[in-house]
Design a protein around this motif. Structure first.
Motif, PDB file in Angstrom:
ATOM      1  N   ARG A 146       0.825  -1.207   0.000  1.00 16.91           N
ATOM      2  CA  ARG A 146       0.000   0.000   0.000  1.00 16.91           C
ATOM      3  C   ARG A 146       0.864   1.264   0.000  1.00 16.91           C
ATOM      4  NH1 ARG A 146      -4.426  -2.020   4.558  1.00 16.91           N
ATOM      5  NH2 ARG A 146      -5.271  -3.742   3.307  1.00 16.91           N
TER       6      ARG A 146
ATOM      7  N   MET B  58       2.527   1.762  -3.491  1.00 17.22           N
ATOM      8  CA  MET B  58       1.583   2.215  -4.511  1.00 17.22           C
ATOM      9  C   MET B  58       1.149   3.669  -4.274  1.00 17.22           C
ATOM     10  SD  MET B  58       1.391  -0.047  -6.795  1.00 17.22           S
ATOM     11  CE  MET B  58       3.159  -0.321  -6.452  1.00 17.22           C
ATOM     12  N   VAL B  59       1.094   4.100  -3.008  1.00 19.13           N
ATOM     13  CA  VAL B  59       0.792   5.507  -2.727  1.00 19.13           C
ATOM     14  C   VAL B  59       1.921   6.398  -3.245  1.00 19.13           C
ATOM     15  CG1 VAL B  59       0.565   7.221  -0.880  1.00 19.13           C
ATOM     16  CG2 VAL B  59      -0.722   5.081  -0.764  1.00 19.13           C
TER      17      VAL B  59
ATOM     18  N   ALA C  68       3.985   5.577  -5.622  1.00 15.86           N
ATOM     19  CA  ALA C  68       3.942   5.482  -7.079  1.00 15.86           C
ATOM     20  C   ALA C  68       2.866   6.400  -7.650  1.00 15.86           C
ATOM     21  CB  ALA C  68       3.683   4.040  -7.508  1.00 15.86           C
ATOM     22  N   LEU C  69       1.725   6.467  -6.989  1.00 18.27           N
ATOM     23  CA  LEU C  69       0.663   7.352  -7.445  1.00 18.27           C
ATOM     24  C   LEU C  69       1.098   8.818  -7.369  1.00 18.27           C
ATOM     25  CD1 LEU C  69      -2.249   7.712  -8.407  1.00 18.27           C
ATOM     26  CD2 LEU C  69      -2.973   7.720  -6.006  1.00 18.27           C
ATOM     27  N   ALA C  70       1.815   9.150  -6.297  1.00 21.72           N
ATOM     28  CA  ALA C  70       2.330  10.519  -6.166  1.00 21.72           C
ATOM     29  C   ALA C  70       3.350  10.811  -7.262  1.00 21.72           C
ATOM     30  CB  ALA C  70       2.964  10.706  -4.788  1.00 21.72           C
TER      31      ALA C  70
ATOM     32  N   VAL D 278       3.517   9.535 -10.264  1.00 21.91           N
ATOM     33  CA  VAL D 278       2.843   9.693 -11.557  1.00 21.91           C
ATOM     34  C   VAL D 278       2.100  11.014 -11.625  1.00 21.91           C
ATOM     35  CG1 VAL D 278       1.044   8.738 -13.041  1.00 21.91           C
ATOM     36  CG2 VAL D 278       2.655   7.209 -11.915  1.00 21.91           C
ATOM     37  N   SER D 279       1.560  11.448 -10.493  1.00 22.72           N
ATOM     38  CA  SER D 279       0.703  12.641 -10.471  1.00 22.72           C
ATOM     39  C   SER D 279       1.497  13.943 -10.473  1.00 22.72           C
ATOM     40  CB  SER D 279      -0.209  12.603  -9.235  1.00 22.72           C
ATOM     41  OG  SER D 279      -0.970  11.405  -9.196  1.00 22.72           O
TER      42      SER D 279
ATOM     43  N   ALA E 210       7.728   5.274 -10.776  1.00 24.40           N
ATOM     44  CA  ALA E 210       6.357   5.110 -10.303  1.00 24.40           C
ATOM     45  C   ALA E 210       5.516   4.354 -11.339  1.00 24.40           C
ATOM     46  CB  ALA E 210       5.743   6.481 -10.020  1.00 24.40           C
TER      47      ALA E 210
ATOM     48  N   ARG F  52       4.033   0.299 -10.967  1.00 22.23           N
ATOM     49  CA  ARG F  52       2.623  -0.079 -11.120  1.00 22.23           C
ATOM     50  C   ARG F  52       2.451  -1.137 -12.207  1.00 22.23           C
ATOM     51  NH1 ARG F  52      -1.112   3.658  -9.040  1.00 22.23           N
ATOM     52  NH2 ARG F  52      -2.555   3.265 -10.764  1.00 22.23           N
TER      53      ARG F  52
END
Length: 332
Positions: A149, A152-153, A155-157, A159-160, A212, A216
């Motif tokens: 978790r 992935m958080v 990784a999301l940051a 990408v964003s 990131a 994923r």
């Protein structure tokens, strides 16, 4: 394997010719259809009409488009002489055009800036592959765990957040705030320490974005592969879990990773405009940005062709690696 490699080389050569024709048409034919005077855009809207006419003669803009494409293509291999208006300019091979704004051939500009962009792209690629694949594999093996978790958080940051934001933030903290790193780029021939110090923050910033995405993709692919029948069979035969992951699961996981790598690395070699602008790196991206501001079309055309060639070569290497990793490709 040799026959496969020859086929891919031939296909890459044909594609390169098609790309040169398409790109040349976009830069020289489409503006003409739109009623834009290309010669005026080369020398400036306020230029003397005699200078505009001289550039039109030098570039052969009044010739048929197929003749212009042939002269440009031939100039890459044999060089080209631009003559008109009583002035003659010779562009030695490989000639990717001549800038009448800076009054210099395009190829030396590209070769001068290419090592900076190549250093940025390759260094960042090594980092994002190591970090992204490792994080993705661990997340897949520890699905649902705190590590999964958290990774992935992050990784999301990654990408964003845009590159210019993370780049400026890293500069503010490590270069200006803590004064740990000198963010000034130094050529490798002058100083390895200065070169490494000037690129470490751009590497990390660029790698954070791509790692990131790779994490994923690696996690999703690994989870899918771990549910395949041949993985369950390998485990049922008593193979050690490490061997199941490294020898069987990872080989299948690397196929989409290599596909992404070929596209991403090829595009970055053509110039990482945002990263180079953020860190003031004198690479191809900066050259394109300056050319866009000054409407220096030959430079934009040259970098576009170099980018296309880099993507082709990167994908050619990826195709060869496919054959190494997956024997089915060689058999096909």
């Amino acid at each position: 394997m040799l026959a496969y490699l020859i086929r891919r080389l031939f296909a890459a050569a044909v594609m390169l010719v098609v790309i040169i024709m398409v790109v040349f048409g976009i830069f020289f034919l489409v503006p003409k259809w739109a009623g834009v005077d290309i010669a005026s855009s080369f020398v400036g809207k306020q230029a003397d009409p005699a200078a505009v006419e001289a550039v039109r003669q030098k570039l052969g803009l009044s010739d048929p488009i197929y003749s212009q494409v042939w002269e440009f293509f031939k100039g890459i291999f044999t060089g080209r002489t631009y003559s008109g208006g009583g002035d003659t300019v010779h562009c030695s091979a490989p000639c990717f055009g001549y800038s009448f704004r800076s009054e210099q051939a395009i190829w030396p500009v590209l070769t001068d800036r290419f090592p900076v962009t190549l250093s940025l792209a390759l260094g960042a690629a090594v980092l994002w592959l190591l970090l992204g694949i490792s994080a993705g594999v661990l997340s897949a093996l520890k699905r649902g765990s705190l590590w999964d978790r958290g990774a992935m958080v992050v990784a999301l940051a990654g990408v964003s957040l845009p590159v210019y934001f993370t780049g400026m933030l890293s500069l503010a903290i490590f270069a200006y705030g803590l004064d740990w790193i000198d963010a000034q780029y130094v050529p490798l021939a002058d100083s390895f320490t200065g070169w490494f110090g000037g690129l470490i923050l751009p590497w990390i910033t660029l790698a954070f974005l791509y790692a990131a995405m790779y994490a994923r993709i690696t996690r999703a692919t690994m989870l899918e592969i771990l549910g395949e029948d041949y993985i369950r069979t390998a485990r049922a035969k008593g193979l050690h879990e490490r061997k199941v992951i490294s020898k069987h699961a990872m080989r299948s996981t690397m196929t989409p990773i290599l596909t992404m790598l070929g596209m991403d690395l090829g595009a970055l070699i053509g110039g990482a405009i945002l990263t180079e602008s953020t860190f003031n790196l004198p690479g191809l991206g900066q050259a394109v940005l300056q050319a866009i501001k000054t409407q220096d079309l030959p430079v934009i055309l040259g970098v576009t062709l170099i980018t296309s060639l880099a993507v082709l070569l990167a994908n050619l290497v990826v195709d060869v690696l496919y054959a190494v990793i997956d024997p089915r490709v060689r058999l096909a």
